[in-house]
Design a protein around this motif. Structure first.
Motif, mmCIF file in Angstrom:
data_model
loop_
_atom_site.group_PDB
_atom_site.id
_atom_site.type_symbol
_atom_site.label_atom_id
_atom_site.label_comp_id
_atom_site.label_asym_id
_atom_site.label_seq_id
_atom_site.Cartn_x
_atom_site.Cartn_y
_atom_site.Cartn_z
ATOM 1 N N ASP A 170 0.840 -1.203 0.000
ATOM 2 C CA ASP A 170 0.000 0.000 0.000
ATOM 3 C C ASP A 170 0.875 1.253 0.000
ATOM 4 O O ASP A 170 0.574 2.239 -0.701
ATOM 5 N N GLN A 171 1.947 1.240 0.793
ATOM 6 C CA GLN A 171 2.863 2.378 0.822
ATOM 7 C C GLN A 171 3.533 2.565 -0.537
ATOM 8 O O GLN A 171 3.752 3.697 -0.992
ATOM 9 N N TYR A 172 3.864 1.452 -1.188
ATOM 10 C CA TYR A 172 4.465 1.504 -2.526
ATOM 11 C C TYR A 172 3.505 2.168 -3.512
ATOM 12 O O TYR A 172 3.890 3.060 -4.278
ATOM 13 N N LEU A 173 2.225 1.776 -3.486
ATOM 14 C CA LEU A 173 1.230 2.380 -4.371
ATOM 15 C C LEU A 173 1.031 3.853 -4.040
ATOM 16 O O LEU A 173 0.825 4.679 -4.940
ATOM 17 N N ASN A 174 1.112 4.206 -2.748
ATOM 18 C CA ASN A 174 0.938 5.601 -2.335
ATOM 19 C C ASN A 174 1.995 6.513 -2.935
ATOM 20 O O ASN A 174 1.763 7.713 -3.112
ATOM 21 N N SER A 175 3.175 5.950 -3.244
ATOM 22 C CA SER A 175 4.261 6.766 -3.805
ATOM 23 C C SER A 175 3.912 7.268 -5.213
ATOM 24 O O SER A 175 4.550 8.185 -5.725
ATOM 25 N N PHE A 176 2.904 6.651 -5.860
ATOM 26 C CA PHE A 176 2.490 7.072 -7.200
ATOM 27 C C PHE A 176 1.330 8.064 -7.158
ATOM 28 O O PHE A 176 0.971 8.652 -8.175
ATOM 29 N N ILE A 177 0.709 8.230 -5.990
ATOM 30 C CA ILE A 177 -0.519 9.023 -5.885
ATOM 31 C C ILE A 177 -0.205 10.514 -5.739
ATOM 32 O O ILE A 177 0.680 10.901 -4.975
ATOM 33 N N LYS A 178 -0.937 11.335 -6.469
ATOM 34 C CA LYS A 178 -0.778 12.778 -6.403
ATOM 35 C C LYS A 178 -1.903 13.381 -5.554
ATOM 36 O O LYS A 178 -2.935 12.756 -5.321
ATOM 37 N N LEU A 179 -1.696 14.622 -5.132
ATOM 38 C CA LEU A 179 -2.656 15.288 -4.252
ATOM 39 C C LEU A 179 -4.034 15.378 -4.894
ATOM 40 O O LEU A 179 -5.057 15.155 -4.235
ATOM 41 N N GLU A 180 -4.081 15.674 -6.205
ATOM 42 C CA GLU A 180 -5.383 15.819 -6.857
ATOM 43 C C GLU A 180 -6.154 14.504 -6.913
ATOM 44 O O GLU A 180 -7.388 14.504 -6.992
ATOM 45 N N ASP A 181 -5.427 13.368 -6.881
ATOM 46 C CA ASP A 181 -6.106 12.076 -6.868
ATOM 47 C C ASP A 181 -6.984 11.936 -5.633
ATOM 48 O O ASP A 181 -8.122 11.440 -5.710
ATOM 49 N N LYS A 182 -6.464 12.366 -4.494
ATOM 50 C CA LYS A 182 -7.215 12.237 -3.246
ATOM 51 C C LYS A 182 -8.373 13.232 -3.169
ATOM 52 O O LYS A 182 -9.340 13.017 -2.439
ATOM 53 N N ARG A 183 -8.263 14.311 -3.914
ATOM 54 C CA ARG A 183 -9.355 15.282 -3.907
ATOM 55 C C ARG A 183 -10.595 14.728 -4.592
ATOM 56 O O ARG A 183 -11.730 14.971 -4.164
ATOM 57 N N TYR A 184 -10.377 13.999 -5.684
ATOM 58 C CA TYR A 184 -11.505 13.505 -6.469
ATOM 59 C C TYR A 184 -11.861 12.051 -6.168
ATOM 60 O O TYR A 184 -12.959 11.599 -6.478
ATOM 61 N N LEU A 185 -10.907 11.308 -5.581
ATOM 62 C CA LEU A 185 -11.154 9.898 -5.254
ATOM 63 C C LEU A 185 -10.752 9.662 -3.801
ATOM 64 O O LEU A 185 -9.646 9.224 -3.517
ATOM 65 N N ASN A 202 -11.551 7.427 -1.685
ATOM 66 C CA ASN A 202 -11.437 6.034 -1.270
ATOM 67 C C ASN A 202 -10.073 5.487 -1.701
ATOM 68 O O ASN A 202 -9.768 5.389 -2.892
ATOM 69 N N ASP A 203 -9.225 5.102 -0.718
ATOM 70 C CA ASP A 203 -7.879 4.623 -1.013
ATOM 71 C C ASP A 203 -7.876 3.362 -1.873
ATOM 72 O O ASP A 203 -7.016 3.180 -2.730
ATOM 73 N N ASN A 204 -8.836 2.480 -1.634
ATOM 74 C CA ASN A 204 -8.888 1.233 -2.404
ATOM 75 C C ASN A 204 -9.090 1.504 -3.889
ATOM 76 O O ASN A 204 -8.469 0.873 -4.750
ATOM 77 N N VAL A 205 -9.965 2.467 -4.200
ATOM 78 C CA VAL A 205 -10.217 2.825 -5.594
ATOM 79 C C VAL A 205 -8.974 3.461 -6.212
ATOM 80 O O VAL A 205 -8.587 3.154 -7.345
ATOM 81 N N ILE A 206 -8.331 4.342 -5.452
ATOM 82 C CA ILE A 206 -7.117 5.001 -5.945
ATOM 83 C C ILE A 206 -6.042 3.966 -6.247
ATOM 84 O O ILE A 206 -5.373 4.024 -7.293
ATOM 85 N N HIS A 207 -5.851 3.005 -5.358
ATOM 86 C CA HIS A 207 -4.827 1.976 -5.561
ATOM 87 C C HIS A 207 -5.116 1.145 -6.810
ATOM 88 O O HIS A 207 -4.194 0.764 -7.535
#
Length: 229
Positions: free
Chosen positions: A18-33, A35-40
């Protein structure tokens, strides 16, 4: 007892992935999605061109293989890149404390901004083995799945967009800015002084310039560690 250990290992592996996948996530991803499971689930589809996202199985093989089966990260594969070829030659020598290598990288970060910095190669390798996503992902970097990008935790780091400069002593070096000699690094093991300006201007034999298509302009500084008598 064995079942409990197995569950703990599986849980640790899941958190690490999960931490590995988080390294690819940008701030705008969390604004619109939110749910962490969906983002991953979307990470592999939204990764930057040229970036390969490991599957859970691949990640487990890289980070949780039995002790001794894969001691060096380059054993997982090495991309056909001049910088990676040069670092593979130095990986074992750094791990065994035969030489100490500093890597200078000038490139663009994930947001497209120009950044540059000096990386303590041995410490970075060791940090990734123990801290995983908190350090440079060397298994992916060697294999060509990720770029080597300096950050504010390295020996020296500059973000050119705002002119911010960071510096940190590492386990191997003390950072010494000198008004006359310029940026210097003092090796903590043998007390030797590595002056960047001197290495460059005198065409030092242990200074290697490499232009990498993937990683940008790089310089490798090798220090032959002297054994104290």
């Amino acid at each position: 007892m064995e079942d409990s250990q197995g569950k703990n290992t599986a849980s640790r592996g899941h958190r690490a992935y999960d931490q590995y996948l988080n390294s690819f996530i940008k701030l705008e991803d969390k604004r619109y999605l939110p749910n962490d499971n969906v983002i991953h689930q979307l990470v592999p589809l939204r990764a930057a061109m040229g970036t390969v996202v490991m599957t859970p199985t691949q990640f487990h093989e890289v980070h949780f293989s039995p002790l001794g089966t894969c001691f060096y990260f380059s054993e997982h594969g090495v991309a056909n890149d001049p910088l990676m070829m040069a670092l593979v030659e130095r990986e074992k020598l750094n791990v065994t404390k035969t030489i100490s290598t500093i890597v200078f990288v000038s490139t663009r970060d994930a947001k497209g901004f120009n950044v540059s910095g000096y990386i303590d190669f041995e410490q970075s390798l060791r940090r990734f083995k123990t801290a995983g996503s908190k350090s440079h992902p060397w298994a992916d970097i060697f294999a060509g799945r990720r770029r080597l990008e300096p950050n504010h935790q390295d020996l020296s780091f500059i973000t050119w967009s705002n002119g911010r400069v960071y510096s940190n002593d590492s386990d191997n070096y003390k950072v010494i800015p000198d008004a006359v000699k310029g940026l210097c690094f003092s090796h903590k093991g043998d007390g030797s002084m590595l002056c960047i300006e001197k290495y460059i201007t005198e065409e030092h034999p242990l200074c290697k310039f490499i232009e990498s298509p993937k990683h940008g302009s790089t310089v490798i500084y090798d220090h032959q560690i002297r054994r104290k008598m």
